[in-house]
Design a protein around this motif. Structure first.
Motif, short mmCIF file in Angstrom:
data_model
loop_
_atom_site.label_atom_id
_atom_site.label_comp_id
_atom_site.label_asym_id
_atom_site.label_seq_id
_atom_site.Cartn_x
_atom_site.Cartn_y
_atom_site.Cartn_z
N MET A 1 0.83 -1.16 -0.04
CA MET A 1 -0.11 0.06 -0.03
C MET A 1 1.12 1.35 0.02
O MET A 1 1.77 1.30 0.86
CB MET A 1 -0.96 -0.02 1.20
N GLN A 2 0.41 2.22 -0.77
CA GLN A 2 1.15 3.59 -0.70
C GLN A 2 0.79 4.48 0.11
O GLN A 2 -0.53 4.78 -0.10
CB GLN A 2 1.44 3.82 -2.13
N GLU A 391 -1.80 -2.62 -3.41
CA GLU A 391 -1.46 -3.69 -4.53
C GLU A 391 -2.37 -4.67 -4.65
O GLU A 391 -1.65 -5.87 -4.90
CB GLU A 391 0.15 -3.99 -4.09
N HIS A 423 6.14 1.05 -7.02
CA HIS A 423 5.72 0.55 -5.72
C HIS A 423 4.80 -0.53 -5.66
O HIS A 423 4.93 -1.81 -5.06
CB HIS A 423 5.24 1.65 -4.82
N HIS A 427 5.27 -4.93 -4.95
CA HIS A 427 4.42 -5.60 -3.95
C HIS A 427 3.94 -7.09 -4.65
O HIS A 427 3.35 -7.86 -3.76
CB HIS A 427 3.12 -4.64 -3.78
N GLU A 446 6.68 -3.24 2.86
CA GLU A 446 6.79 -1.54 2.71
C GLU A 446 8.06 -1.13 2.32
O GLU A 446 8.41 -0.07 1.62
CB GLU A 446 5.93 -0.86 3.69
N ALA A 449 9.00 -2.23 -1.09
CA ALA A 449 8.43 -1.49 -2.37
C ALA A 449 8.84 -0.05 -2.01
O ALA A 449 9.06 0.25 -3.23
CB ALA A 449 6.65 -1.49 -1.69
N TYR A 509 8.04 2.39 6.25
CA TYR A 509 8.53 2.61 4.59
C TYR A 509 9.79 3.09 4.50
O TYR A 509 10.58 2.37 3.98
CB TYR A 509 7.31 3.64 4.17
ZN LIG Z 1 2.84 -0.48 -0.13
#
Ligand SMILES: [Zn+2]
Length: 913
Positions: A1-2, A391, A423, A427, A446, A449, A509
Motif C-alpha cells: 500500500m502506498q 497492490e 511500488h 508488492h 513496505e 516497495a 516505509y
Molecule cells: Zn505499499
C-alpha cells in the motif's frame, strides 16, 4: 500500500528570476509550511465509535445506523426489494455479547483451524446512475483442523447475518453432524464471531465448511467495499463500487479469517446490473444473465477464475462503467496482459500508467528472477481512494492523482505516477507472493516497495536521477528518526489501532527501505539478488518473517563463500528491533590507527545520555582514505554496491572504543570518508582535523566527492552541530564551498537543515551563493517556490501577471504547468474575492483532470482572507477533498487557527473520512 506524505507546495522553474532577500525569511517561510504538517500529524484521534454512534452500536455489530435501507429476506431467490428495515428480523440483539474488555485483549485468531477455500458471492444494489448503499453476500469457507478444538473463531465487522442460513458441515469427517441456525457470539472490540460446538469437536486433519448469507453496507469511508462517483462529459453523476481491504477491512466486507497468515484460495462471483462492468483479482471465466421477476435490475452473474493462495487483505473488486486500455508485458518469464482503466473521460490520461506498468512488470520479473504468477495485472485509477494506491493481486487500485497524467501535469505528478506504479508492482512479490506472518513485519512489504520505487524508477527513467532523490528522502527519514520518541522498524502490534499506527511512512516505509538498501550494499548486488530470488521462491504463496529473510540471505552469502564474520540475524535485528540509529565516531590516533566508537544519535542534546543512548548496533562500516587535492577520488562517481563487500568492517555492539589498524599510513594530507554512499543508516562524526580537511577538499575541488557524498556530509555536519557534538563553526566552514555547488542534492539537504541555524548565519553570504544556481533546474524549482513564498517582488509580479492573464481569458494554454500551483497561490494571495470565486468555480467544474483540480484547490488555500478560507473549507466538507483542503489551509499561516476550529467543529465527519 502506498501512503502519501504531506507535501509542501512543490512548484517550479522556467522563466523566473529573483535578485535579493535575506535567507532568514526564506527559512521562516519554510518552517511555517512544515508547522501545518506537524499540527496535522499530531492531532489526536477520538475513539472511533465513541461519538454519536456509541449508543446505537456498542452491543450491535456496529453497522452504520444512519443507513436505512431496503431489505428482503428472500432477495437471493426473488431479487426484489420490498420491506424497509435496518436489520434483518432474524437477528436479535441478545445474540451479541456485551463486551467486557480484559487487558491485554488478545486480537489474534486461534491457530487450530486454517482456511483453505472461500466461495464468495456479492450482489450490490445499484446501477451506474443510482447510488449504492448495500449488498447481499454469501460466503462459504472451507477450513482444515490442525489441532482439536470445539470453537470456530472468525472475523466480522459491520455486517448483518441471516441466522437461518448459518450452516456448519463436515467435508470429510464422517462423525460430524451438520448444524444449522446455531447460536453465536460477537465481540465488538476484537471483531470475533465465535461459534462454540456444545458436544462435538473439530478433529485434527479433517476439513469442514462454514457458510452464511449476510448483508453488507457500501459506505463512503473508502474502506471495505465502498462507493465513489464521478461526473461524465454530459454532466451526469456516475457511481461505482470498489474496495480497500488492507489492513483489516476484509472482515467489513465478508466473514473471514482476517489475518495475513491465513492464506486461502478465493472463488469470487459478483451479481451486478448489466449497465456495469466488473473486475476482480482474476480474469472472468463466465458470465450469465439472471432472469428474475419484479425487479428494476438486469442482473448478470460474473464468475472469476479461482485465485492463487493469498491473504484476505488482497481481495479486490471494481464495479463501474470504467473503460480500459491494454498492452502486453513481455519478459523471459511470462507474457502478462496489462490493463489500465479509468472513468471514460480520463482514458486519454493513461499513456504513462500503461507504459510504466508494462515496463515495471518485466523489470521486476527479470530482477527477482521469479515470474509474475497471474495471467493479468489490471491497474485502476479511482476518484476517491484513502491511500496513495493498493497492490491487490491482479487488480491494483490507485488514487487518480497518482495515476492520471497529461501534458498539463507537473513533473512532480509524472514522477509520482511512475514511483507509485513501481511500488505497487513490487508488492506483487513482496507482500502478495510472500506475505509477512503478522503486521509487525509490515516493513518487509513496505520497505522493499519503497526501495523499489526509486531503484525501479532509476532503472527505467535513467535521466531522472531517482537514486539521488532516494538519498534526499533518506536524509529526511534519518532526521525524523533522531528524536528520542521514534520507534523501531519492526514493532509488536496487536490491536487494530496498533496495526494502523504501524503503517508509518517515515519508519516502516522510509527506514525500512534504508535497511533494504543496506542489504544490497553490504552483501553486494549479485548476492542480494540471488538471496532475494531464493527467499521469494522458498516462501511463495506462504508467509515469512524477517528471520526467514536473514537466514536465506546469510545462506546465500555462505554459498558464495562470502564470510560475513558476524551472526547475520543478530546483526540485522539490531536495525529492525531497536529504535533510532547510531553515530559512529572516528578519530585518528596516529598514522596507522583509528579509534572507532558508537552510541545512539539523538538530535536533542538535552536528552540524558544514560539509558536512551546505551542501545548499540552491529555496523557494517566502509572507509576510504583520500588525499587532499588529488584527482580520481573513490567518490567522484557513485559507489558501486557490487564492489563494496570486501570493504565492509563490522563494528560489534560495544561501548568500548575499537582500535582499527589501517593497511596504509595516513599523512597529514589524507582524510577519511566513512559510510560510503550512506550504505548504512547512521551518522558519522570525525575528529576536528578530518572535518577541516574535508572542508578544504570541498573548497579546492568539491566534485572530487560525489554529489551524494557531499549531501551526506552536509546532513551529518549540521545534525552533529545541532546535537552539540562540536561547534557550529565546523558546519559553517563546511558549507563555504556552496558557491560552487550546482547540484540539486546537496542544496536540498542544506535547505532542509538550515532552519535550525538560521539565526547564526550570515545570510548575505548564503544569498550570494544561491544566485549562482540558475543552471540547475531542480535547484531552481525549490528556490522559485521559496522566492514566491517569501514574497520576493520579481517572483510575485511574474506569478500575478500569469494569474491575471488566466482570470481574464480563462485560458491556461500559456500557463507554465510546472509552476501552476505557485502561480495560483500567489494570484489568490494578492487577488480579489472575484478572483477567488473564479478559481473556486473552476475547481468545482473540473472533474476530468484531477491534477488540475488539486492545483486549483491548493491555490485557493493560499488566501489571506479568513472568510474566504472558511468558505473554501466548508465548500469541501462533503467532498473527498476535505482532508487535503484542511492540510492545505494548515500550511497557510493565515489559516492555522481557522483550520483547527474547522477540525474541532467537524471532527466526527473528518474522522470517518
Ligand atoms: Zn505499499
Amino acid at each position: 500500500m502506498q501512503i502519501e506524505e504531506v507535501n509542501a507546495l512543490q512548484p517550479v522553474k522556467i522563466g523566473f528570476n529573483f535578485t535579493k532577500k535575506n535567507v532568514i525569511i526564506l527559512a521562516v517561510a519554510f518552517l511555517l509550511v512544515i508547522t501545518g504538517s506537524i499540527l496535522a500529524t499530531y492531532y489526536g484521534k477520538p475513539n472511533k465509535c465513541s461519538n454519536n454512534l456509541q449508543g446505537k452500536c456498542e452491543n450491535l455489530v456496529c453497522s452504520n445506523p444512519n443507513l436505512i435501507q431496503t431489505w428482503n429476506t428472500n432477495c437471493f431467490s426473488t431479487l426484489s426489494t420490498t420491506t424497509t428495515k435496518f436489520r434483518p428480523t432474524e437477528i436479535s440483539s441478545t445474540e451479541f455479547t456485551t463486551t467486557f474488555i480484559p487487558t491485554p485483549l488478545n486480537y489474534r485468531l486461534p491457530t487450530n483451524l486454517k482456511p483453505t477455500y472461500y466461495d464468495l458471492t456479492i450482489q450490490p444494489f445499484f446501477k451506474a446512475n443510482t447510488e449504492p448503499f448495500d449488498y447481499n453476500g454469501t460466503v462459504s469457507i472451507d477450513f482444515v483442523c490442525e489441532q482439536n478444538t470445539n470453537q470456530l473463531v472468525l472475523h466480522m465487522k459491520d455486517l448483518d447475518v441471516y441466522n437461518s442460513t448459518l450452516t456448519l458441515s463436515a467435508i470429510n469427517d464422517t462423525i460430524f453432524t451438520t448444524k444449522k441456525n446455531f447460536k453465536w457470539t460477537y465481540n465488538n472490540n476484537t471483531h470475533f464471531f465465535v461459534i462454540d460446538l456444545e458436544r462435538e469437536s473439530f478433529r485434527a486433519n479433517f476439513s469442514y465448511r462454514f457458510s452464511v448469507k449476510f448483508k453488507g453496507y457500501i459506505t463512503n469511508d473508502q474502506l471495505g467495499f465502498y462507493k465513489s462517483s464521478y461526473v461524465n462529459n454530459n454532466g451526469q453523476k456516475k457511481w461505482l463500487v470498489t474496495s480497500q481491504l488492507e489492513y483489516i477491512e476484509a472482515r467489513k466486507s465478508f466473514i473471514c479469517f482476517d489475518e495475513p497468515g491465513f492464506k486461502a484460495l478465493f472463488k469470487i462471483r459478483i451479481i451486478h446490473d448489466k449497465s456495469l462492468d466488473v473486475m476482480s483479482n482474476m480474469p472472468i471465466v463466465k458470465q450469465e444473465n439472471l432472469i428474475e421477476i419484479n425487479d428494476d435490475y438486469d442482473w448478470v452473474l460474473t464468475e472469476f477464475k479461482e485465485t492463487v493462495p493469498m491473504s484476505t487483505y488482497l481481495v479486490a473488486i471494481l464495479i463501474s462503467d470504467f473503460k480500459c486500455r491494454d498492452g502486453l508485458s513481455q519478459s523471459s518469464f511470462s507474457n502478462v496482459k496489462v490493463k489500465v482503466c479509468s472513468r471514460p473521460n480520463a482514458l486519454d490520461q493513461l499513456d504513462l500508467a500503461l507504459n510504466s506498468s508494462m515496463e515495471f512488470l518485466s523489470f521486476f520479473e527479470n530482477y527477482y528472477q521469479v515470474s509474475y504468477p497471474l495471467e493479468k495485472l489490471d491497474h485502476v485509477g479511482v476518484p476517491d481512494f484513502k491511500f496513495g494506491a493498493m497492490e491487490n493481486w491482479g487488480l491494483a487500485i490507485y488514487k487518480e492523482a497518482n495515476f492520471l497524467f497529461n501534458d498539463k501535469s507537473t513533473q512532480t505528478t509524472e514522477s509520482n505516477v511512475v514511483r507509485v506504479i513501481a511500488h505497487e508492482i513490487s508488492h506483487m512479490w513482496f507482500g502478495n507472493l510472500v506475505t509477512p506472518k503478522w503486521w509487525n513485519d509490515l516493513w518487509l512489504n513496505e520497505g522493499f516497495a519503497r526501495f523499489a520505487e526509486y531503484f525501479g524508477s532509476n532503472a527505467i527513467k535513467k535521466d531522472w536521477r531517482m537514486l539521488d532523490t532516494f538519498t534526499d528522502v533518506l536524509m529526511n527519514v534519518i532526521q525524523s528518526d533522531s528524536s528520542d520518541t521514534t520507534r523501531p522498524v519492526s514493532l509488536d502490534v496487536n490491536s487494530p489501532e496498533e496495526i494502523e499506527d504501524n503503517f508509518n511512512p517515515t519508519i516502516t516505509y522510509g527506514k525500512g527501505s534504508s535497511i533494504v538498501k543496506m542489504l544490497l550494499y553490504i552483501l553486494g548486488e549479485d548476492t542480494f539478488r540471488n538471496g532475494i530470488e531464493n527467499y521469494l521462491k522458498k516462501y511463495s504463496y506462504q508467509n515469512a518473517d524477517q528471520f526467514d529473510l536473514w537466514i536465506t540471505l546469510d545462506k546465500q552469502a555462505k554459498n558464495e563463500s562470502k564470510l560475513l564474520r558476524v551472526n547475520f540475524t543478530d546483526a540485522m535485528v539490531t536495525w529492525t528491533k531497536q529504535k533510532g540509529h547510531p553515530v559512529v565516531q572516528i578519530k585518528k590516533i596516529n598514522s596507522s590507527h583509528l579509534s572507532i566508537s558508537q552510541n545512539r544519535f539523538i538530535l536533542d542534546s538535552n536528552v540524558v545520555q544514560t539509558t536512551l543512548r546505551e542501545v548499540l548496533w552491529y555496523i557494517p562500516l566502509t572507509l576510504s582514505i583520500e588525499k587532499i587535492g588529488s584527482e580520481g577520488s573513490s567518490f567522484t562517481n557513485q559507489v558501486d554496491p557490487s564492489n563494496l563487500f570486501d570493504k565492509v568492517i563490522w563494528i560489534s555492539p560495544t561501548k568500548n572504543e575499537i582500535i582499527l589498524n589501517l593497511d596504509q599510513n595516513m599523512t597529514n594530507e589524507n582524510f577519511l570518508i566513512a559510510n560510503l554512499d550512506m550504505a548504512v543508516f547512521c551518522r558519522i562524526n570525525y575528529d576536528e582535523t578530518n572535518w577541516k580537511l574535508i572542508s578544504q577538499q570541498l573548497l579546492t575541488n568539491h566534485q572530487e566527492l560525489s554529489n551524494r557524498t557531499r549531501a551526506q556530509l552536509i546532513s551529518d555536519v549540521f545534525s552533529l552541530a545541532q546535537a552539540l557534538y562540536f561547534s557550529p563553526e565546523i558546519a559553517f566552514n563546511h558549507i563555504k564551498y556552496l558557491d560552487k555547488e550546482l547540484d540539486y542534492l546537496p542544496w536540498s539537504v542544506f535547505l532542509n537543515r538550515i532552519k535550525y541555524f538560521i539565526d547564526l548565519l550570515d545570510t548575505s553570504f548564503i544569498y550570494n551563493k544561491l544566485q549562482n544556481l540558475w543552471t540547475d533546474r531542480l535547484v531552481r524549482n525549490n528556490l522559485i517556490q521559496y522566492a514566491c513564498q517569501i514574497e520576493l517582488e520579481e517572483c510575485t509580479e511574474t506569478a500575478i501577471s500569469y494569474f491575471h492573464k488566466y482570470v481574464t481569458t480563462a485560458d491556461m494554454n500559456n500557463f507554465p504547468s510546472q509552476l501552476r500551483i505557485i502561480i495560483l497561490c500567489v494570484g489568490i494571495q494578492y487577488g480579489t474575492t472575484k478572483d477567488f470565486n473564479f478559481i473556486l468555480n473552476k475547481a468545482k467544474n473540473t472533474s476530468n483532470d484531477t491534477t488540475l483540480k488539486n492545483d486549483l484547490l491548493a491555490g485557493l488555500s493560499c488566501s489571506k482572507e479568513q472568510h474566504l478560507l472558511n468558505r473554501y473549507l466548508n465548500d469541501q466538507i462533503n467532498t473527498s477533498s476535505v482532508i487535503t483542503a484542511i492540510r492545505n489551509v494548515l500550511k497557510n499561516p493565515s489559516g492555522n487557527s481557522l483550520a483547527w476550529q474547522f477540525i474541532k467543529n467537524n471532527w466526527s465527519y473528518i474522522y470517518e473520512k
